[in-house]
Design an enzyme around this catalytic site. Structure first.
Site, PDB file in Angstrom:
ATOM      1  N   HIS A 172       0.814  -1.225   0.000  1.00 31.00           N
ATOM      2  CA  HIS A 172       0.000   0.000   0.000  1.00 31.00           C
ATOM      3  C   HIS A 172       0.849   1.279   0.000  1.00 31.00           C
ATOM      4  O   HIS A 172       0.610   2.206  -0.774  1.00 31.00           O
ATOM      5  CB  HIS A 172      -0.906   0.014   1.238  1.00 31.00           C
TER       6      HIS A 172
HETATM    7  O1  RIB Z   1      -4.331  -0.206   5.324  1.00 24.96           O
HETATM    8  C1  RIB Z   1      -2.997  -0.241   4.890  1.00 24.96           C
HETATM    9  C2  RIB Z   1      -2.164   0.737   5.653  1.00 24.96           C
HETATM   10  O2  RIB Z   1      -2.166   0.412   7.044  1.00 24.96           O
HETATM   11  C3  RIB Z   1      -0.682   0.704   5.233  1.00 24.96           C
HETATM   12  O3  RIB Z   1      -0.113   1.956   5.444  1.00 24.96           O
HETATM   13  C4  RIB Z   1      -0.110  -0.292   6.185  1.00 24.96           C
HETATM   14  O4  RIB Z   1       1.303  -0.126   6.359  1.00 24.96           O
HETATM   15  C5  RIB Z   1      -0.834   0.060   7.452  1.00 24.96           C
HETATM   16  O5  RIB Z   1      -0.181   1.184   8.044  1.00 24.96           O
END
Ligand code: RIB
Ligand code: CA
Length: 308
Positions: free
Chosen positions: A239
């Site tokens: 992500h």
């Molecule tokens: O939902 C995904 C996010 O939440 C990303 O940034 C992951 O590292 C967690 O922080």
């Protein structure tokens, strides 16, 4: 002229990939990396930021900020995805970290010293940025923009049925930041989860002779195991790397000005991002939301920056 950024993060394996992309990239002057409680509890996030720096040994050392616990009674970590140490249980040994200033202090100091010059890239919960707003009345007018990985446009969550992890970890802070009068870009789960990486990713990153390869080859395999065991998936989502990419290659994304708020009360919906989707409602827009991404180009771009 390199873009001056502060990376606020909760490493976390996908945060680690994003940090690897940023710290060797001449397009960025990484002014500071500030730890925030999220994937792992505060103290571990602080240590993990230092670990990442020690493992990567970047050409320019950023200032490092220490995380403190958020105020959310129902916060829970994501070690089930990132490992008991948040870094794929690679077992790194990290030097005793010297006294670190609080993340929100670092953020306020650096932004005050360079008004209008610094982008804040939030790869974790928004606790530190909300605290910076509370700490310094002039902070928000001195920030260039805030780019955040978080939220879910569809309303389908990843930590609850309706909430994305970063927002759910500290809904009150998220609401405060999303309503702050500053340019904001939100890259939600709907976008970042489209860019899936298969096991071939591990062969496509640099080999162990390079710091990025040596580090990520110790950390990333765990993510494939946890996605398979916990989520039944054969690919992973990175992500934060996709969120950072929006700064590097904005043409790969399509943004739409929208009105968004955060549910802070609902039993089933606390931490949900609620977007105004009704036609003809002239609710003031408070964020630019990434609505489309060129998936294959984004996947290739992440690998390009890791191999640069
Ligand atoms: O939902 C995904 C996010 O939440 C990303 O940034 C992951 O590292 C967690 O922080
Ligand atoms: Ca993160």
């Amino acid at each position: 002229m390199p873009r001056r950024i502060i990376l606020d993060c909760d490493p976390g394996i996908d945060d680690s990939v994003a940090l690897s992309m940023a710290l060797f990239n001449k397009a960025f002057d990484v002014v500071a990396i500030t730890a925030v409680e999220g994937n792992v509890p505060a103290e571990m996030a602080t240590i993990n930021v230092q670990t990442v720096i020690e493992q990567l040994d970047p050409p320019r050392l950023p200032r490092l900020g220490a995380a403190t616990a958020n105020d959310n009674a129902d916060y829970r970590d994501a070690c089930f995805i990132h490992g008991g140490d948040g870094l794929g249980e690679a077992g790194f040994v990290t030097a005793d970290h010297h006294h670190r200033h609080l993340s929100e202090k670092i953020i306020c100091d650096e932004v005050r010293a360079a008004p209008g010059e610094i982008d804040i890239v939030c790869l974790g919960p928004l606790t530190n940025v909300a605290r910076a707003i509370q700490r310094d009345p002039q902070f928000i007018e001195n920030v260039s923009q805030i780019v955040m990985m978080g939220g879910s446009f569809s309303g389908i969550g990843n930590i609850t049925q309706t909430a994305e992890f970063n927002i759910h970890s500290d809904p009150e802070s998220a609401r405060e930041v999303l309503h702050a009068p500053v340019k904001k870009v939100l890259i939600p789960l709907d976008i970042t989860s489209q860019v899936q990486f298969s096991l071939s990713f591990i062969e496509q990153i640099p080999d162990e002779s390079k710091p990025i390869g040596a580090f990520l080859r110790q950390v990333v395999p765990y993510l494939f195991r946890s996605y398979h065991q916990q989520l039944g998936l054969e690919t992973v989502q990175i992500h934060d790397a996709i969120a950072l990419l929006q700064l590097l290659e904005p043409e790969l994304f399509e943004l739409e000005p929208m009105a968004v708020d955060v549910e802070v009360k609902g039993e089933l919906t606390r931490g949900m991002t609620v977007f105004e989707k009704r036609r003809g409602k002239n609710v003031p827009h408070n964020v630019e939301v990434a609505r489309l991404v060129d998936v294959s180009a984004a996947r290739q771009a992440v690998l390009k920056y890791l191999n640069a």
